[in-house]
Design an enzyme around this catalytic site. Sequence first.
Site, PDB file in Angstrom:
ATOM      1  N   HIS A 241       0.790  -1.231   0.000  1.00 35.85           N
ATOM      2  CA  HIS A 241       0.000   0.000   0.000  1.00 35.85           C
ATOM      3  C   HIS A 241       0.820   1.278   0.000  1.00 35.85           C
ATOM      4  O   HIS A 241       0.264   2.364  -0.069  1.00 35.85           O
ATOM      5  CB  HIS A 241      -0.934   0.025   1.213  1.00 35.85           C
TER       6      HIS A 241
HETATM    7  C1  UD1 Z   1      -1.768   5.169   6.435  1.00 36.27           C
HETATM    8  C2  UD1 Z   1      -0.419   5.577   7.064  1.00 36.27           C
HETATM    9  C3  UD1 Z   1       0.611   4.478   6.826  1.00 36.27           C
HETATM   10  C4  UD1 Z   1       0.094   3.129   7.294  1.00 36.27           C
HETATM   11  C5  UD1 Z   1      -1.241   2.860   6.618  1.00 36.27           C
HETATM   12  C6  UD1 Z   1      -1.843   1.543   7.018  1.00 36.27           C
HETATM   13  C7  UD1 Z   1       0.092   7.986   7.045  1.00 36.27           C
HETATM   14  C8  UD1 Z   1       0.931   9.012   6.424  1.00 36.27           C
HETATM   15  N1  UD1 Z   1       0.095   6.786   6.451  1.00 36.27           N
HETATM   16  O1  UD1 Z   1      -1.557   5.068   5.049  1.00 36.27           O
HETATM   17  O2  UD1 Z   1       1.775   4.786   7.560  1.00 36.27           O
HETATM   18  O3  UD1 Z   1       1.017   2.127   6.954  1.00 36.27           O
HETATM   19  O4  UD1 Z   1      -2.143   3.912   6.964  1.00 36.27           O
HETATM   20  O5  UD1 Z   1      -3.013   1.329   6.328  1.00 36.27           O
HETATM   21  O6  UD1 Z   1      -0.546   8.242   8.033  1.00 36.27           O
HETATM   22  N2  UD1 Z   1      -9.032   4.658   2.558  1.00 36.27           N
HETATM   23  C9  UD1 Z   1     -10.270   4.072   2.549  1.00 36.27           C
HETATM   24  N3  UD1 Z   1     -10.771   3.652   3.764  1.00 36.27           N
HETATM   25  C10 UD1 Z   1     -10.095   3.803   4.926  1.00 36.27           C
HETATM   26  C11 UD1 Z   1      -8.848   4.428   4.888  1.00 36.27           C
HETATM   27  C12 UD1 Z   1      -8.317   4.833   3.708  1.00 36.27           C
HETATM   28  O7  UD1 Z   1     -10.908   3.916   1.533  1.00 36.27           O
HETATM   29  O8  UD1 Z   1     -10.606   3.402   5.975  1.00 36.27           O
HETATM   30  C13 UD1 Z   1      -8.467   5.083   1.251  1.00 36.27           C
HETATM   31  C14 UD1 Z   1      -8.729   6.535   0.951  1.00 36.27           C
HETATM   32  O9  UD1 Z   1      -8.956   6.639  -0.406  1.00 36.27           O
HETATM   33  C15 UD1 Z   1      -7.437   7.215   1.267  1.00 36.27           C
HETATM   34  C16 UD1 Z   1      -6.422   6.140   0.975  1.00 36.27           C
HETATM   35  O10 UD1 Z   1      -7.078   4.902   1.280  1.00 36.27           O
HETATM   36  O11 UD1 Z   1      -7.261   8.359   0.494  1.00 36.27           O
HETATM   37  C17 UD1 Z   1      -5.185   6.248   1.799  1.00 36.27           C
HETATM   38  O12 UD1 Z   1      -5.514   6.365   3.189  1.00 36.27           O
HETATM   39  P1  UD1 Z   1      -4.589   7.245   4.170  1.00 36.27           P
HETATM   40  O13 UD1 Z   1      -5.090   7.172   5.556  1.00 36.27           O
HETATM   41  O14 UD1 Z   1      -4.398   8.595   3.576  1.00 36.27           O
HETATM   42  O15 UD1 Z   1      -3.188   6.564   4.065  1.00 36.27           O
HETATM   43  P2  UD1 Z   1      -2.783   5.030   4.044  1.00 36.27           P
HETATM   44  O16 UD1 Z   1      -2.231   4.750   2.703  1.00 36.27           O
HETATM   45  O17 UD1 Z   1      -3.859   4.152   4.552  1.00 36.27           O
END
Ligand code: UD1
Length: 425
Positions: A241
């Site tokens: 991811h």
């Molecule tokens: C975040 C953390 C990363 C961790 C990861 C575990 C930061 C900078 N990054 O990254 O260190 O390893 O979590 O998962 O804090 N989304 C959903 N549903 C959710 C959450 C996210 O659909 O419940 C999608 C959204 O489109 C979002 C994307 O995933 O834009 C990324 O989510 P985000 O929380 O920004 O970062 P992660 O890549 O999950």
Amino acid sequence: MNSITKKWLLVVGARPNFMKIAPLIRAVKAYNDSNGAGILPFLVHTGQHYDFNMSDAFFRDLDLPQPDLHLGVGSGNHGEQTGKVLIAFEKVLLEQKPDLVIVVGDVNSTLACALAAVKLHIPVAHVESGLRSFDRKMPEEINRLLTDAISDYLFTPSPEGDENLLKEGIPEEKIFLVGDIMVDSLLYHLDQAKKTNILARLGLTATTADIPPGPTSDSLCSASQLLAPCSKLSYALVTLHRPANVDNRESFEPILQGLLQVTEKMPVIFPIHPRTLKQVRALNLAADFEFHDSWDVKPEGYYEDGVLRKKIHCFAPLGYLEFLNVMAHASVVLTDSGGIQEETTVLDVPCITLRDTTERPITLTEGTNVLVHNDPERIVLEVEKALDVNRKRSRCPSIWDGHTAERIVEILASPLCSPIPRRMG
Ligand code: UD1
């Protein structure tokens, strides 16, 4: 009950936070019970992760109490997400007036909450401190550096963490080597995890076809005396991811090439992160994946007439217990996660990390972990090595013993009796 009552505000935001906070809440309760202390844990969920499978499932599996407050910040660009948490959390602090804020890990919520607290002169404890990949393009590295710079209590999982912090000029008396808090959750829940029926649901019980040589059904997890023997089954588990891997075609495609070659050896199981799923669609890569709507798959889902199908099998993200079960029995794990490098070290499961750096070098020296970046040839070579009977085995660092949370609570609670914290390690 002691008349001194302290309010400790604990923060969770994203998936990798939940298994680090659960042991702390248990340890606070145990400390109160045995010391007649009155520490009140107050749990705040920033809402950085919000899907059921990314958040609620972990509350259920880890027996976490429901958050006292949910800030509902959701997704966004880094500045936007960090800013929203900062603004919302400052209001919480002004209202709740905690004696201490505890943040874990390195996600955006970690930094935002530490910053809000320190500006209000509220002491901050950072759990999983001192990890450094030395790659400042990783958002987590910036979060680690800044959170450590402003925290009052820095709890490190391994000695390299202490060294990194000392080199950055953090005073020694703020640093406490306590071990890896994720291992507390792993050891506490492993037996329960093994009782989940997810392997059968995923069609991953032993098959007669394609069982690889080496660490197969009768091999033992030797890393920790604390673990019961754990059989290995013929599949590879993938998690992926990181923005650096999945946000552009140049890095994602070579990884896919490597994974597709692994599918010629055994089924490749991929509980896919929402960010990665979006990218698979946006980059038009869906043809290389078999998407399963449910976890109930028959072995023929992977094999057709005894011959392996050549696709990467995608599922919704798994909860904590189910994922732990699938990881513990995997022949090999391919990942760009940080925590999984540690969990595979404890479980003695071969780990191939799809990155060129790690903030957890102890998993390379003591564990099964190897770094292959996004090189397809190295991916295949390391999978072959992982399946060899003479594969690299892991030694579990002795301080990863399942009692990290108790050590942390003991240290943080000591100012209740004396203002000078004790140094450990
Ligand atoms: C975040 C953390 C990363 C961790 C990861 C575990 C930061 C900078 N990054 O990254 O260190 O390893 O979590 O998962 O804090 N989304 C959903 N549903 C959710 C959450 C996210 O659909 O419940 C999608 C959204 O489109 C979002 C994307 O995933 O834009 C990324 O989510 P985000 O929380 O920004 O970062 P992660 O890549 O999950």
